[in-house]
Design a protein around this motif. Structure first.
Motif, PDB file in Angstrom:
ATOM      1  N   SER A 146       0.800  -1.232   0.000  1.00 54.71           N
ATOM      2  CA  SER A 146       0.000   0.000   0.000  1.00 54.71           C
ATOM      3  C   SER A 146       0.830   1.278   0.000  1.00 54.71           C
ATOM      4  O   SER A 146       0.317   2.336  -0.338  1.00 54.71           O
ATOM      5  CB  SER A 146      -0.943   0.012   1.192  1.00 54.71           C
ATOM      6  N   MET A 210      -8.488  10.555   6.414  1.00 58.54           N
ATOM      7  CA  MET A 210      -7.936   9.360   5.745  1.00 58.54           C
ATOM      8  C   MET A 210      -8.647   9.030   4.442  1.00 58.54           C
ATOM      9  O   MET A 210      -8.171   8.202   3.669  1.00 58.54           O
ATOM     10  CB  MET A 210      -7.963   8.156   6.680  1.00 58.54           C
ATOM     11  N   GLY A 211      -9.775   9.676   4.197  1.00 59.18           N
ATOM     12  CA  GLY A 211     -10.449   9.454   2.919  1.00 59.18           C
ATOM     13  C   GLY A 211     -10.304  10.646   1.988  1.00 59.18           C
ATOM     14  O   GLY A 211     -10.849  10.648   0.871  1.00 59.18           O
ATOM     15  N   ALA A 241      -0.854   7.360   0.983  1.00 61.36           N
ATOM     16  CA  ALA A 241      -1.627   6.157   1.322  1.00 61.36           C
ATOM     17  C   ALA A 241      -2.535   6.452   2.515  1.00 61.36           C
ATOM     18  O   ALA A 241      -3.683   5.997   2.552  1.00 61.36           O
ATOM     19  CB  ALA A 241      -0.690   4.996   1.652  1.00 61.36           C
ATOM     20  N   ALA A 388       5.337  -3.245  10.497  1.00 62.08           N
ATOM     21  CA  ALA A 388       4.332  -4.142   9.917  1.00 62.08           C
ATOM     22  C   ALA A 388       3.584  -4.882  11.018  1.00 62.08           C
ATOM     23  O   ALA A 388       2.434  -5.279  10.845  1.00 62.08           O
ATOM     24  CB  ALA A 388       4.997  -5.141   8.974  1.00 62.08           C
ATOM     25  N   GLY A 389       4.247  -5.072  12.153  1.00 63.77           N
ATOM     26  CA  GLY A 389       3.627  -5.813  13.253  1.00 63.77           C
ATOM     27  C   GLY A 389       3.593  -7.312  13.004  1.00 63.77           C
ATOM     28  O   GLY A 389       2.858  -8.040  13.660  1.00 63.77           O
ATOM     29  N   TYR A 390       4.397  -7.784  12.029  1.00 61.21           N
ATOM     30  CA  TYR A 390       4.372  -9.207  11.681  1.00 61.21           C
ATOM     31  C   TYR A 390       5.274 -10.019  12.617  1.00 61.21           C
ATOM     32  O   TYR A 390       4.913 -11.095  13.049  1.00 61.21           O
ATOM     33  CB  TYR A 390       4.833  -9.417  10.235  1.00 61.21           C
ATOM     34  N   LEU A 394       7.444  -6.858  19.253  1.00 61.21           N
ATOM     35  CA  LEU A 394       6.235  -6.041  19.113  1.00 61.21           C
ATOM     36  C   LEU A 394       5.845  -5.378  20.437  1.00 61.21           C
ATOM     37  O   LEU A 394       6.303  -5.782  21.497  1.00 61.21           O
ATOM     38  CB  LEU A 394       5.071  -6.905  18.601  1.00 61.21           C
ATOM     39  N   ARG A 407       1.663   4.528  10.232  1.00 58.64           N
ATOM     40  CA  ARG A 407       0.331   4.115  10.691  1.00 58.64           C
ATOM     41  C   ARG A 407       0.311   3.811  12.178  1.00 58.64           C
ATOM     42  O   ARG A 407       1.222   3.157  12.670  1.00 58.64           O
ATOM     43  CB  ARG A 407      -0.097   2.842   9.966  1.00 58.64           C
ATOM     44  N   PHE A 409      -2.671   2.405  13.614  1.00 65.14           N
ATOM     45  CA  PHE A 409      -3.931   1.691  13.808  1.00 65.14           C
ATOM     46  C   PHE A 409      -3.846   0.834  15.069  1.00 65.14           C
ATOM     47  O   PHE A 409      -2.784   0.317  15.412  1.00 65.14           O
ATOM     48  CB  PHE A 409      -4.217   0.765  12.621  1.00 65.14           C
ATOM     49  N   GLN A 410      -5.013   0.636  15.672  1.00 66.96           N
ATOM     50  CA  GLN A 410      -5.061  -0.159  16.891  1.00 66.96           C
ATOM     51  C   GLN A 410      -4.478  -1.556  16.669  1.00 66.96           C
ATOM     52  O   GLN A 410      -4.899  -2.270  15.765  1.00 66.96           O
ATOM     53  CB  GLN A 410      -6.514  -0.275  17.368  1.00 66.96           C
ATOM     54  N   ARG A 412      -1.733  -2.521  15.428  1.00 64.64           N
ATOM     55  CA  ARG A 412      -0.862  -2.763  14.275  1.00 64.64           C
ATOM     56  C   ARG A 412       0.542  -3.187  14.703  1.00 64.64           C
ATOM     57  O   ARG A 412       1.119  -4.102  14.131  1.00 64.64           O
ATOM     58  CB  ARG A 412      -0.758  -1.514  13.401  1.00 64.64           C
ATOM     59  N   GLY A 414       1.521  -4.334  17.651  1.00 61.62           N
ATOM     60  CA  GLY A 414       1.561  -5.251  18.791  1.00 61.62           C
ATOM     61  C   GLY A 414       0.195  -5.407  19.433  1.00 61.62           C
ATOM     62  O   GLY A 414      -0.823  -5.463  18.729  1.00 61.62           O
ATOM     63  N   ALA A 415       0.186  -5.423  20.746  1.00 61.37           N
ATOM     64  CA  ALA A 415      -1.060  -5.691  21.494  1.00 61.37           C
ATOM     65  C   ALA A 415      -2.140  -4.662  21.166  1.00 61.37           C
ATOM     66  O   ALA A 415      -1.839  -3.496  20.915  1.00 61.37           O
ATOM     67  CB  ALA A 415      -0.755  -5.675  22.987  1.00 61.37           C
ATOM     68  N   SER A 416      -3.391  -5.119  21.226  1.00 62.19           N
ATOM     69  CA  SER A 416      -4.523  -4.217  20.959  1.00 62.19           C
ATOM     70  C   SER A 416      -4.560  -3.064  21.960  1.00 62.19           C
ATOM     71  O   SER A 416      -5.061  -1.987  21.659  1.00 62.19           O
ATOM     72  CB  SER A 416      -5.847  -4.977  21.057  1.00 62.19           C
TER      73      SER A 416
ATOM     74  N   ASN B  20      -9.865  -0.641   9.592  1.00 61.80           N
ATOM     75  CA  ASN B  20      -8.673  -0.798   8.740  1.00 61.80           C
ATOM     76  C   ASN B  20      -8.248  -2.249   8.584  1.00 61.80           C
ATOM     77  O   ASN B  20      -8.734  -3.146   9.277  1.00 61.80           O
ATOM     78  CB  ASN B  20      -7.535   0.079   9.291  1.00 61.80           C
ATOM     79  N   ASP B  22      -5.613  -3.663   9.445  1.00 70.94           N
ATOM     80  CA  ASP B  22      -4.895  -4.242  10.574  1.00 70.94           C
ATOM     81  C   ASP B  22      -5.833  -4.808  11.636  1.00 70.94           C
ATOM     82  O   ASP B  22      -5.451  -5.723  12.363  1.00 70.94           O
ATOM     83  CB  ASP B  22      -3.940  -3.207  11.181  1.00 70.94           C
ATOM     84  N   GLY B  27      -1.615  -8.152  12.055  1.00 69.94           N
ATOM     85  CA  GLY B  27      -0.273  -8.494  11.591  1.00 69.94           C
ATOM     86  C   GLY B  27       0.352  -9.697  12.271  1.00 69.94           C
ATOM     87  O   GLY B  27       0.977 -10.522  11.618  1.00 69.94           O
ATOM     88  N   ARG B  28       0.142  -9.811  13.586  1.00 71.65           N
ATOM     89  CA  ARG B  28       0.852 -10.889  14.280  1.00 71.65           C
ATOM     90  C   ARG B  28       0.360 -12.281  13.894  1.00 71.65           C
ATOM     91  O   ARG B  28       1.011 -13.270  14.198  1.00 71.65           O
ATOM     92  CB  ARG B  28       0.852 -10.712  15.803  1.00 71.65           C
ATOM     93  N   ASP B  64     -14.324   4.803   4.882  1.00 73.47           N
ATOM     94  CA  ASP B  64     -12.964   4.264   4.714  1.00 73.47           C
ATOM     95  C   ASP B  64     -12.815   2.809   5.162  1.00 73.47           C
ATOM     96  O   ASP B  64     -11.806   2.446   5.755  1.00 73.47           O
ATOM     97  CB  ASP B  64     -11.936   5.127   5.466  1.00 73.47           C
ATOM     98  N   GLY B  68      -5.791   1.188   4.602  1.00 76.83           N
ATOM     99  CA  GLY B  68      -4.521   0.728   5.168  1.00 76.83           C
ATOM    100  C   GLY B  68      -3.714  -0.111   4.216  1.00 76.83           C
ATOM    101  O   GLY B  68      -3.492   0.271   3.076  1.00 76.83           O
ATOM    102  N   SER B  69      -3.329  -1.273   4.719  1.00 74.50           N
ATOM    103  CA  SER B  69      -2.399  -2.149   4.013  1.00 74.50           C
ATOM    104  C   SER B  69      -3.026  -2.736   2.745  1.00 74.50           C
ATOM    105  O   SER B  69      -4.248  -2.752   2.590  1.00 74.50           O
ATOM    106  CB  SER B  69      -2.014  -3.263   4.983  1.00 74.50           C
ATOM    107  N   SER B  70      -2.160  -3.263   1.852  1.00 73.11           N
ATOM    108  CA  SER B  70      -2.665  -3.920   0.640  1.00 73.11           C
ATOM    109  C   SER B  70      -3.008  -5.384   0.902  1.00 73.11           C
ATOM    110  O   SER B  70      -3.521  -6.062   0.023  1.00 73.11           O
ATOM    111  CB  SER B  70      -1.626  -3.833  -0.477  1.00 73.11           C
ATOM    112  N   ILE B  94      -7.649   0.074  -2.303  1.00 74.95           N
ATOM    113  CA  ILE B  94      -7.033  -1.241  -2.552  1.00 74.95           C
ATOM    114  C   ILE B  94      -7.956  -2.339  -2.040  1.00 74.95           C
ATOM    115  O   ILE B  94      -8.157  -3.358  -2.703  1.00 74.95           O
ATOM    116  CB  ILE B  94      -5.633  -1.352  -1.904  1.00 74.95           C
TER     117      ILE B  94
END
Ligand code: SF4
Lengths: 450, 174
Positions: A146, A210-211, A241, A388-390, A394, A407, A409-410, A412, A414-416, B20, B22, B27-28, B64, B68-70, B94
C-alpha cells in the motif's frame, strides 16, 4: 442518406479541429503516464482503461507465497521476469520458523522464475527500488504494497494492489484502472528547522482525513517542492496512502535528475513528464511550509494529528525510528541532530531500524550510527520490523510508543491495548530524551547556542 | 444470472468509521494459515465477531472501510467467514479491488449508518438498492458495475483469468 457533398470540407475541418483540440488539451502528469501505458491518445478521469505495466514490485508477504499458488492453478509463468522486482522485507530478519520459511519460499520462487531483480533482506521495498535505479519518470508501476505511492517521488505513476491483482499482472503484464482525477497540493515556502516532510503529511491527514485523497492522485507541486530533497519527497508521496489516495506524484526536476544520475538511472527527459499549466484538477489546496509546527498523530489514526503541544508530556515506553516512511538516511540525520551528545531516558527504549542496508552503511560512514548508538539506540535489522507488526519485538500490553512510521492503527504494532503516536524523526528523537512527547525545537535552540 | 443470485439478504453486523486492514487481519497472525487468521478478524473491536458470525451475514460500516495495508487477507477472512457483502459509506481503494478480486461484494452506500445491528437487510447490488423490511426503508447504493459484479459472481479474478486463458488455449488448439 448521407451528408451533402458541399458539407464535407467543413465537416472535415471541424473534425480535424476536434482531434487537434483533444490532443492538445492540457493534461496532468498522471493522465500523461496512464494514456501512454494504455496506448491511448488521451484518457479522462472515470474511464476504465487497461494499462501495460512497466514494472511490478512485490515483497515476501504479498508476493510469492500468495501468487505462486495462483500461477500454479492457472498453469502459467511470469509474463516478463525482467519487469518484476522482488524484495524480502516484511519477515526480515526471519527470527522464527514461519518467517524463515516465508523468506526461503521467496528465494526459491525468485530462482525458479528467473527473477534477476531480487533484493533479499537488503531493506524495505520502497527504498530499495529507487536505490537500485528501478524507477524513472513516466513509468507505470504496480506494487504489491500500500505504500507503493512512494515511487511517485520519481515521477512514476506507482500504486498499490493486492496479491490477486498482482498475480493477474504477473500473468498478463497488464491491469485495469479507473482513471483517477488529480488533487493538487501547492506547497510554498520553506520548512523551519526541526520540521520535516512527515509533519506536512500529518498536517494533511488532519486537514483532509484518511479518505481525503478519494482514491485519486495527489500531486505535490509549487515552489515549496524545490526545497525538499528526494528522500523528503519520498516521505510526502509515501503517506498519500494515509490520505486514501490511489497514489502521490511529484513532477521530476533537477533534484530528481541528480538523484537518478547517482543511481545509474539518468537520461530521462523531465520536460516530458510535467502537468500542463492549465491542467484540470479535482481540488487544489495550498500549504505554506514556513507556517508549519511539529505534528503528532494520537492513537489510533494518522488523521488524529495536530500540533505537538496537544500531547507534550505524554509518558512513553518506546521511541521507534523505522520504516520506509521514517528511517531513510535523512531521517536518521534528523534524529542525530537532536540526539548528538544526549541520551535516551532510562525508561525508554530507543530503537532504530534503518530502511536499507545501504542506509545503515552510509550512517556508519558519516558518523550518524555512532551518535545514535552513544545516545542509547538499539539498532534493528533493515526491514519492516515492528512497523508491519508481523514479527520482532512487538509492543506489549498497554505499551506506549512514539514512532516515525506511517500508521498507528489499533494493534498494528503489537497488542490491541498498545498505543502509538506518530511523529517526525526530530520529534521521536526529542521525545526519547525526555521519555515524554516533546517538541524538538527546544533541543535545536540548544544546539544553536552550544 | 438468476434473480436469486442478484438479490440476497443477510443479518447486519455494524461497525464504525475507519475499519482498517490491521483490525481485519492483524499483523501478528499474518504468517498463520488463513483459517487461524480469520479467527482474529475484528477481535480488537468485537472479540465475539469471528465466533458468532453466520454465513450470509453482512458487515455494515462507515467511512474508509478496509483502509490501510494492501494485504488482501483483510477481504479474504471476511469471505472465509461467509460474509455476503460489506456495505460501507466509503472504502479504501485497494480493499475495494481486493474484495471483488476475491469474490466479495463491496457496496458503497451513503446512508449505511441507517442500518442497525442485527437487522435483516435485502441487497440488490446491480440496481443499487438496499432494503430494510422491518423498518420499511429503502436506501440507495452505488450500482456495482457489471464487469465487477460478474467477476465477483464467478468467484473472483482468478476464476475469470482461468476462463480467459482457457479461451486462448482453446483458440490455439483449433
Ligand atoms: S516499513 Fe511499514 S509502511 Fe513501509 S512497507 Fe514495511 S510495513 Fe509497510
Amino acid at each position: 442518406m448521407g451528408f451533402p457533398h458541399r458539407e464535407y470540407p467543413a465537416m472535415l475541418s471541424s473534425l480535424q479541429c476536434f482531434f487537434r483540440m483533444n490532443l492538445t488539451l492540457p493534461r496532468t502528469l498522471a493522465e500523461k503516464i496512464i494514456a501512454r501505458a494504455a496506448n491511448l491518445d488521451r484518457v479522462k478521469s472515470g474511464d476504465i482503461v487497461t494499462c501495460q505495466v512497466d514494472l511490478a514490485m512485490m515483497h515476501d508477504s504479498g508476493g510469492p507465497r500468495r501468487v505462486a499458488p495462483i500461477l500454479k492453478r492457472l498453469g502459467v509463468g511470469v509474463w516478463n521476469p525482467d519487469k518484476v522486482v522482488l524484495v524480502s522485507d516484511h519477515y526480515v530478519p526471519g527470527d522464527d520458523d514461519n518467517a524463515k520459511s516465508i523468506l526461503q519460499l521467496t528465494r526459491d520462487w525468485a530462482h525458479a522464475n528467473a527473477i534477476k531483480n531480487f533484493h533479499d533482506m537488503k531493506g524495505i521495498c520502497h527504498v530499495v527500488l529507487p536505490e537500485h535505479g528501478h524507477l524513472k519518470p513516466g513509468m507505470f508501476v504496480v506494487g504489491g504494497d500500500s505504500h507503493s505511492p512512494t515511487g511517485g517521488a520519481f515521477g512514476c505513476f506507482m500504486f498499490g494492489i493486492g496479491a490477486t491483482d498482482l498475480a493477474g499482472v504477473l500473468v498478463t503484464g497488464e491491469t485495469w484502472i479507473k482513471v483517477p482525477a488529480t488533487i493538487r497540493i501547492n506547497l510554498s515556502g520553506k520548512l523551519r528547522n526541526g520540521i520535516s516532510a512527515k509533519d506536512i503529511n500529518l498536517a494533511l491527514c488532519r486537514k483532509l482525513g484518511m479518505g481525503g485523497g478519494k482514491y485519486q492522485v495527489i500531486e505535490f507541486a509549487g515552489s515549496g517542492i524545490e526545497n525538499l530533497d528526494i528522500e523528503e519527497r519520498m516521505t510526502l508521496c509515501n503517506m498519500t496512502a494515509e490520505l486514501g489516495a490511489m497514489t502521490g506524484i511529484i513532477a521530476p526536476d533537477t533534484v530528481t535528475e541528480q538523484y537518478l544520475e547517482s543511481v545509474g538511472a539518468g537520461g530521462t527527459n523531465s520536460a516530458d513528464w510535467q502537468s500542463d499549466p492549465d491542467a484540470n484538477y479535482l481540488e487544489q489546496h495550498d500549504l505554506d511550509l514556513s507556517d508549519l509546527a511539529p505534528q503528532v498523530a494520537a492513537p489510533h489514526s494518522p488523521a488524529n494529528a495536530g500540533p505537538v503541544e496537544a500531547h507534550v508530556d505524554t509518558p512513553l515506553d518506546r521511541a521507534y525510528i523505522g520504516a520506509c516512511t521514517g528511517a531513510k538516511l535523512g531521517d536518521l540525520h534528523m534524529a542525530a541532530t537532536i540526539l548528538k551528545g544526549q541520551t535516551a531516558a532510562p525508561n525508554v527504549r530507543l530503537m532504530v531500524a534503518p530502511a536499507s542496508v545501504k542506509i545503515l552503511a552510509d550512517a556508519k560512514a558519516d558518523g550518524t550510527f555512532d551518535i545514535l548508538t552513544a545516545a542509547g539506540a538499539e539498532f534493528l535489522a533493515s526491514g519492516c520490523g515492528i512497523c508491519a507488526g508481523y514479527i520482532g519485538d512487538l509492543l506489549g500490553e498497554n505499551e506506549v510508543c512514539i514512532s516515525s512510521t506511517a500508521r498507528n492503527f489499533q494493534g498494528r504494532m503489537g497488542a490491541s491495548s498498545s498505543k502509538v503516536y506518530l511523529a517526525s524523526p526530530y520529534t521521536v528523537a526529542a521525545s526519547a530524551i525526555r521519555g515524554r512527547v516533546t517538541d524538538p525545537r527546544g533541543f535545536l535552540e540548544r544546539v544553536a547556542h552550544d | 444470472m438468476t434473480d436469486d443470485q442478484k438479490i440476497f439478504s443477510g443479518r447486519a453486523w455494524v461497525f464504525g468509521d475507519g475499519i482498517n486492514t490491521d483490525v481485519l487481519a492483524p499483523g501478528r497472525y499474518m504468517a498463520a494459515p488463513i483459517k487461524e487468521l480469520a479467527g482474529h478478524c475484528l477481535e480488537a473491536l468485537d472479540p465475539t465477531f469471528a465466533a458468532n458470525v453466520q454465513p450470509g451475514d453482512l458487515v455494515i460500516a462507515g467511512e474508509d472501510f478496509g483502509v490501510g495495508s494492501s494485504r488482501e487477507q483483510a477481504a479474504e477472512v471476511l469471505k472465509l467467514l461467509g460474509i455476503g457483502a460489506v456495505i460501507a459509506k466509503s472504502f479504501g481503494g485497494i480493499f475495494f479491488r481486493n474484495a471483488f478480486n476475491l469474490g466479495l461484494l463491496a457496496i458503497v452506500c451513503e446512508q449505511s449508518a441507517t442500518i442497525e445491528a442485527g437487522s435483516k437487510v435485502h441487497v440488490d447490488p446491480a440496481a443499487g438498492q438496499i432494503c430494510i423490511p422491518d423498518k420499511n426503508i429503502i436506501l440507495t447504493s452505488e450500482p456495482v458495475p457489471d464487469f465487477l459484479l460478474e467477476m465477483a459472481n464467478r468467484g473472483g479474478l482468478v476464476a475469470q483469468l482461468e476462463t480467459r486463458l482457457l479461451g486462448k488455449a482453446g483458440k490455439n488448439d483449433q
